[in-house]
Design an enzyme around this catalytic site. Structure first.
Site, PDB file in Angstrom:
ATOM      1  N   HIS A  95       4.666   5.773  11.493  1.00  0.00           N
ATOM      2  CA  HIS A  95       4.198   5.687  10.104  1.00  0.00           C
ATOM      3  C   HIS A  95       3.204   6.856   9.943  1.00  0.00           C
ATOM      4  O   HIS A  95       1.991   6.668   9.892  1.00  0.00           O
ATOM      5  CB  HIS A  95       3.515   4.332   9.900  1.00  0.00           C
ATOM      6  CG  HIS A  95       3.272   3.951   8.474  1.00  0.00           C
ATOM      7  ND1 HIS A  95       3.390   4.831   7.416  1.00  0.00           N
ATOM      8  CD2 HIS A  95       2.898   2.754   7.926  1.00  0.00           C
ATOM      9  CE1 HIS A  95       3.103   4.184   6.288  1.00  0.00           C
ATOM     10  NE2 HIS A  95       2.803   2.931   6.568  1.00  0.00           N
TER      11      HIS A  95
ATOM     12  N   ARG B  88      11.116   4.014   3.565  1.00  0.00           N
ATOM     13  CA  ARG B  88      10.726   3.015   4.583  1.00  0.00           C
ATOM     14  C   ARG B  88      11.996   2.293   5.002  1.00  0.00           C
ATOM     15  O   ARG B  88      12.759   1.811   4.165  1.00  0.00           O
ATOM     16  CB  ARG B  88       9.717   2.008   4.036  1.00  0.00           C
ATOM     17  CG  ARG B  88       9.503   0.845   5.004  1.00  0.00           C
ATOM     18  CD  ARG B  88       8.301   0.014   4.695  1.00  0.00           C
ATOM     19  NE  ARG B  88       7.081   0.735   4.993  1.00  0.00           N
ATOM     20  CZ  ARG B  88       5.865   0.179   4.910  1.00  0.00           C
ATOM     21  NH1 ARG B  88       5.735  -1.095   4.556  1.00  0.00           N
ATOM     22  NH2 ARG B  88       4.789   0.884   5.192  1.00  0.00           N
TER      23      ARG B  88
ATOM     24  N   ARG C 295       0.798  -1.221   0.000  1.00  0.00           N
ATOM     25  CA  ARG C 295       0.000   0.000   0.000  1.00  0.00           C
ATOM     26  C   ARG C 295       0.837   1.281   0.000  1.00  0.00           C
ATOM     27  O   ARG C 295       0.580   2.192  -0.791  1.00  0.00           O
ATOM     28  CB  ARG C 295      -0.921   0.035   1.237  1.00  0.00           C
ATOM     29  CG  ARG C 295      -2.164  -0.772   1.093  1.00  0.00           C
ATOM     30  CD  ARG C 295      -2.545  -1.392   2.406  1.00  0.00           C
ATOM     31  NE  ARG C 295      -1.546  -2.394   2.748  1.00  0.00           N
ATOM     32  CZ  ARG C 295      -1.621  -3.660   2.347  1.00  0.00           C
ATOM     33  NH1 ARG C 295      -2.652  -4.056   1.662  1.00  0.00           N
ATOM     34  NH2 ARG C 295      -0.665  -4.531   2.638  1.00  0.00           N
ATOM     35  N   THR C 296       1.802   1.359   0.901  1.00  0.00           N
ATOM     36  CA  THR C 296       2.494   2.637   1.083  1.00  0.00           C
ATOM     37  C   THR C 296       3.316   2.993  -0.161  1.00  0.00           C
ATOM     38  O   THR C 296       3.308   4.137  -0.620  1.00  0.00           O
ATOM     39  CB  THR C 296       3.399   2.571   2.333  1.00  0.00           C
ATOM     40  OG1 THR C 296       2.627   2.052   3.406  1.00  0.00           O
ATOM     41  CG2 THR C 296       3.926   3.935   2.712  1.00  0.00           C
TER      42      THR C 296
HETATM   43  N1   CP Z   1      -0.321  -0.053   5.822  1.00  0.00           N
HETATM   44  C1   CP Z   1       0.894  -0.310   5.286  1.00  0.00           C
HETATM   45  O1   CP Z   1       1.914   0.295   5.661  1.00  0.00           O
HETATM   46  O2   CP Z   1       0.886  -1.296   4.341  1.00  0.00           O
HETATM   47  P1   CP Z   1       2.157  -1.738   3.492  1.00  0.00           P
HETATM   48  O3   CP Z   1       3.127  -2.392   4.446  1.00  0.00           O
HETATM   49  O4   CP Z   1       1.631  -2.683   2.466  1.00  0.00           O
HETATM   50  O5   CP Z   1       2.780  -0.512   2.900  1.00  0.00           O
END
Ligand code: CP
Length: 317
Positions: free
Chosen positions: A140, A112, A61-62
């Site tokens: 986050h 990240r 997602r991110t």
């Molecule tokens: N919510 C979130 O950080 O999802 P991802 O780890 O898929 O980016």
């Protein structure tokens, strides 16, 4: 709209700043979902800009939503999804040197990293804005922004609501950032439902006390489900336990949201989850209107469009 430089932690926002950001987020959402003529002006607003997305930990997602946001606004993306393996980090390059280089090629960096504090270290040496996309068990912040936006959008506001956090509250950077951001509002109470191994850490509790936000720790998920307006569920993060496998096994699978629990919840409540989920919400719950987690994840793209728009080019309205 006030200009944002780095996005490092949830505490950096205030309510007027959030309201401005959410207002722009709605415009961005309309531009994608409804293609309103006025909003269409944003389509090329970041033309000529480059975003470097440096991901040292996995993401769906991110990373996708930041990249989609940049591309939808007309910008372009330099991306490494496994920075430890596919960048010169594998040869021993430091985070600081990697950021110095990325900031000489790109106009904004989305980072990240597995270590808490990495985004602040990056911001200290970067020539361009840094967006923290998750730093280990730290924070986050963009997730917290989309979470608060989702609660406002779904329930009309946060003040006077009961918000229950369930799952990994010790290592969960999403719950930590969201709890910090909720300190800017007046919720009735925050409930922390977690096994003792993954209880909410003292820094968050002290912060909430300082901001006069009532909170309570509970073992009983049913009690929380009956009174919560928001049930914010998180995955037990195996990757944060290292070799403490027995502790992980003790905690994993303890709290499950299923149809039986759903039946105890208020009609006007919502279930949120930052995703990915493992087994903590059964798929049978997905079709219930109160299951807000996929709508929540979709909001990530709109929030990140608004953020990038603000950070890179405030004048392109
Ligand atoms: N919510 C979130 O950080 O999802 P991802 O780890 O898929 O980016």
């Amino acid at each position: 709209m006030r200009k944002i430089r780095h996005v490092i932690e949830a505490q950096q926002w205030d309510r007027p700043g959030l309201e401005e950001l959410f207002s722009l987020t709605r415009v961005m959402r309309d531009s994608i979902k409804h293609r309103y003529p006025k909003s269409r002006q944003h389509a090329h607003c970041l033309e000529g800009y480059l975003m470097a997305s440096l991901f040292y930990e996995p993401s769906t997602r991110t990373r996708f939503s930041h990249e989609a946001a940049m591309i939808r606004l007309g910008g372009r993306v330099l991306s490494t999804e496994n920075a430890e393996q596919f960048s010169s980090v594998s040869k021993g390059e430091t985070l600081e040197d990697t950021i110095r280089m990325a900031s000489s090629y790109a106009d904004v960096i989305v980072l990240r990293h597995k270590e808490q504090g990495a985004a602040a270290r990056a911001a200290a040496v970067s020539r361009v804005p840094v967006i923290n996309a998750g730093d280990g068990a730290g924070q986050h912040p963009t997730q917290a922004l989309l979470d608060v936006f989702t609660i406002e959008d779904e329930l009309g506001g946060i003040d006077d609501r009961i918000i229950a956090f369930v799952g990994d509250l010790a290592y969960g950077r999403t719950v930590r950032s969201l709890a910090y951001l909720l300190g800017k509002f007046r919720p009735t109470k925050l409930l922390f439902v977690a096994h003792e191994v993954v209880r909410m850490r003292p820094d968050i509790k002290e912060y909430l006390d300082r901001h006069n936000i009532p909170w309570e720790e509970l073992d009983n998920l049913e009690l929380a489900a009956r009174c919560a307006d928001v049930l914010y569920v998180t995955r037990i993060q195996k990757e944060r336990f290292g070799d403490r496998i027995s502790e992980y096994e003790e905690v994993f699978g303890r709290y499950i949201i299923n149809a039986e629990l759903l039946a105890m919840m208020k009609e006007k409540s919502i279930i949120m989850h930052p995703l990915p989920r493992v087994n903590e919400i059964t798929t049978g719950v997905d079709s219930d209107p109160r299951a807000a987690y996929f709508r929540q994840a979709e909001n990530g793209q709109y929030i990140r469009m608004a953020l990038l728009h603000n950070i890179l080019n405030q004048d392109c309205h």
